[in-house]
Design a protein around this motif. Structure first.
Motif: not given
Length: 191
Positions: A20-24, A82-84, A127-129
């Protein structure tokens, strides 16, 4: 995994990596022009460093995972964004930087990725990826037409190697930069 989406908590086999990473950063913030050349922006470099650190931590937590498996097999990449909000960003905008950062951190050539699954979801609070990188077996790989059979081309054997950690560049002073680039500095008036 028939739908291309799997549980991201625990990998099912030794050939899966789940993170699980932060959004690029968005494509609009990914590159900068410096002296006429397109280079990765600070946001892009920060994201790559974050991915490298997350991969390193994941590998430490999963010592049984053999990174060399990734270089010896074709790969499937699943990215759940996963966007806001659903309308703010394009689904495919983060694909290239995410794939490059992940493969670079693992020391794997990204041309081994044969299948990519993208999904856009909404999570206003987190929000995440979520990333799932899976090795593909010979039965799962179909590169030719059905009439040509299902022969899978062999991969060249590459020695397993850990990715090199990039050294952080030393901050340079204004005087050093001026001398290097032959700038003429005007003395500052003391108030």
């Amino acid at each position: 995994m028939t739908s291309g989406v799997a549980c991201m908590d625990k990998p099912e086999t030794a050939g899966q990596l789940a993170l699980t990473l932060p959004l690029p950063p968005s494509v609009n913030h990914l590159y900068a022009t410096v002296q006429g050349r397109r280079v990765l922006s600070r946001d892009g470099r920060t994201f790559k460093a974050c991915v490298a650190e997350a991969v390193e931590n994941w590998l430490e937590e999963h010592p049984a995972f053999d990174v060399s498996l990734l270089a010896q097999h074709y790969l499937a990449l699943t990215l759940l964004f996963y966007f806001a909000t659903a309308l703010r960003r394009d689904l495919d905008g983060g694909l290239k930087i995410a794939q490059d950062a992940l493969c670079e951190a693992l020391g794997v050539n990204d041309n081994l990725v044969l299948e990519i699954y993208l999904s856009k979801r909404v999570d206003r609070h987190h929000p995440r990826m979520e990333v799932l990188l899976t090795t593909l077996t010979g039965e799962q790989v179909h590169l030719g037409a059905a009439s040509q059979g299902s022969a899978v081309p062999a991969l060249a054997a590459h020695p397993a190697k850990r990715p090199k950690r990039r050294r952080r560049r030393k901050q340079r002073g204004l005087e050093e930069l001026a001398a290097r680039h032959r700038w003429e500095l005007e003395p500052m008036a003391n108030d």
